[in-house]
Design an enzyme around this catalytic site. Structure first.
Site, PDB file in Angstrom:
ATOM      1  N   ASP A   1      34.095 -36.354 -11.617  1.00 43.62           N
ATOM      2  CA  ASP A   1      32.746 -36.419 -12.884  1.00 43.62           C
ATOM      3  C   ASP A   1      31.795 -36.576 -12.152  1.00 43.62           C
ATOM      4  OD1 ASP A   1      34.167 -36.301 -15.288  1.00 43.62           O
ATOM      5  OD2 ASP A   1      34.876 -38.131 -14.795  1.00 43.62           O
TER       6      ASP A   1
ATOM      7  N   LYS B   1      29.723 -33.872 -16.716  1.00 42.31           N
ATOM      8  CA  LYS B   1      29.095 -33.503 -17.830  1.00 42.31           C
ATOM      9  C   LYS B   1      27.993 -34.258 -17.798  1.00 42.31           C
ATOM     10  CE  LYS B   1      33.412 -33.220 -20.652  1.00 42.31           C
ATOM     11  NZ  LYS B   1      34.216 -34.021 -21.736  1.00 42.31           N
TER      12      LYS B   1
ATOM     13  N   MET C   1      25.291 -46.302 -21.577  1.00 43.87           N
ATOM     14  CA  MET C   1      24.620 -44.885 -21.956  1.00 43.87           C
ATOM     15  C   MET C   1      23.511 -45.145 -23.060  1.00 43.87           C
ATOM     16  SD  MET C   1      28.209 -43.082 -22.277  1.00 43.87           S
ATOM     17  CE  MET C   1      29.022 -44.478 -22.932  1.00 43.87           C
TER      18      MET C   1
END
Length: 479
Positions: free
Chosen positions: A249, A271, A384
């Site tokens: 990732d 992503k 996040m």
């Protein structure tokens, strides 16, 4: 990387040593052990030269250096205290495109001599690029204890049977075969001095057609931790070294990727917010396909794969398609980053529970159990949450926390670029903007943040360096 590590084949080649000191004698010994013919230019030779092995390949050819001595030579080593005299030799060697090493003068070197662990034919070299030879020797001493002398005999055993393996086993299957050998009882037999038994066992494995079959494909779901390579588990590192394919990732740091098997295929499926280049469903099926092709597939995720990492979704698909897998937990950001920030997640006087939540906005709102989260005796760790930080702080105050509740935001936790900003639910959003923080970040809310000033132990010296794309957690999201 200031130097490219290479191993020179000097068997029956000709080398020049300029200098006659005890140090020069040690350099000449290395060349002789490598099978070279050694010419020495020096007015006087230290007695150590007379004790060198294979002295018949050692010749004193001159009292002093002259460029003509470089004729027909393949490498040059200079041991000369006089910097000007050393430079004359180095410049002459470079002019002829000869590799040259000048002891204790790395600026004049085109190659360096590392500290060596000799388990011939296995050779391990450790170097500091000439900057700290003592440190390199200390590291070599530590490695000496980890690499028994028997590894040389094991390598020699494999070498004796190399041609037979090439004849009996297809190229695509040889690597897996040798891994089976080195992880089997063959190695243990060599380590315990039972070399003849090891030879017989290896011969049996070569004859056994079943041992030649390619290994069944498998997926390794591995947590890479919060970014610092020192925090990887031993098991994670072992699987990283044997995987055929690495699916990784955006938030897996380059230093961790560098620890994977060098020749493994690498597939990036990173992503970013609002830019899912590879949809999760495609990643799931990609893992299935690679495993069914017989490949050992490493699914490498920042942090822990089961904490906001969507690892559960991936192995659900693997189970549905009957694909074998292993899961290796990683240190999640909540634990790793909080520790490096000097903020204990629980403390008898401040917090008796911890809540891990995701601050990922969906349609500009949060879907959270605010009553269960906004408790004064609880530490809240928000993954996040940078983009929605103002809304998060407002919501926590609205649902019961006081405006002066301590809060911190950490950028690049555990890494040399770590930055920690502390404030309150009222002030933190503004402080984060003023500091110019960028993802990845982690937010910690609760009275435990009061301990930061007292307990901060990790003080990176390069905290002002440009931020790199390095992980904190949750490879499928952006902080």
């Amino acid at each position: 990387m200031n130097y490219l590590p290479i191993f020179l084949d000097l068997r029956d080649r000709h080398c020049l040593v300029v200098g006659g000191s005890e140090t020069a004698a040690r350099k000449a010994e290395l060349l002789l052990r490598a099978g070279a013919h050694v010419a020495v230019a020096a007015p006087v030779l230290h007695p150590g030269f007379g004790q060198l092995p294979d002295r018949h390949r050692l010749t004193r050819v001159a009292d002093a250096f002259s460029p003509a001595l470089l004729d027909g030579k393949d490498a040059v080593i200079v041991v000369e205290d006089d910097a000007a005299a050393a430079r004359v030799v180095a410049d002459a060697a470079r002019a002829r495109h000869l590799p040259v090493n000048v002891a204790d003068k790395p600026a004049l070197c085109s190659f360096i001599l590392p500290s060596i662990i000799d388990r011939s034919p296995i050779m391990v070299a450790v170097s500091s690029g000439g900057e700290s030879p003592v440190l390199a020797r200390l590291l070599r001493a530590r490695l000496e204890t980890l690499i028994p002398a028997a590894y040389g005999r094991l390598a020699a055993l494999a070498s004796r049977h190399k041609e037979r393996v090439r004849e009996a086993i297809k190229p695509a299957q040889r690597r897996a075969f040798w891994e089976k050998v080195f992880l089997s009882s063959v190695a243990e037999m060599v380590f315990s001095g039972r070399d003849s038994e090891a030879e017989a066992q290896l011969e049996a494995m070569i004859r056994d057609r079943a041992a030649h079959e390619p290994a069944r494909g498998e997926v390794y779901l591995v947590g890479a931790g919060p970014g610092n390579p020192d925090l990887l588990t031993f098991r994670a590192l072992r699987l990283m070294q044997q995987a055929d394919v690495v699916v990784y990732d955006r938030l897996v740091s380059q230093p961790i990727l560098d620890m994977c098997r060098r020749d493994a295929e690498r597939i990036y499926v990173g992503k970013e917010r609002d830019d899912h280049a590879v949809p999760q469903e495609e990643i799931n099926l990609m893992l299935v396909r690679l495993a069914k092709e017989g490949k050992r597939t490493l699914r490498l995720k920042g942090g822990d794969p089961f904490i906001f990492g969507r690892g559960g979704e991936e192995i659900e698909t693997l189970v549905e398609h009957n694909v074998a897998f292993q899961v290796v937990p990683g240190i999640t950001a909540a634990a790793g980053v909080a520790s490096y920030a000097g903020i204990p997640l629980t403390h008898r006087d401040y917090a008796q529970s911890v809540a891990f939540v995701t601050g990922h906005l969906k349609e500009n709102t949060f879907n959270m159990n605010w009553e269960g989260i906004a408790r004064r005796d609880q530490t809240i760790v928000i993954y996040m949450g940078l983009k929605g930080l103002p809304m998060l702080c407002e919501a926590l105050i609205k649902h019961g926390l006081t405006a002066d509740t301590p809060a911190a935001i950490v950028q690049h936790g555990t890494l040399p670029t770590q930055r920690v900003i502390t404030g309150t639910l009222t002030t933190l959003p503004t402080l984060a903007v003023e500091a110019g923080l960028k993802a990845p970040t982690l937010i910690i809310v609760g009275n435990v943040v009061k301990l930061r000033d007292k307990l901060a132990w990790y003080r990176p010296q390069v905290a002002s360096a440009p931020a790199a794309a390095t992980p904190l957690e949750a490879p499928d999201h952006l902080a």
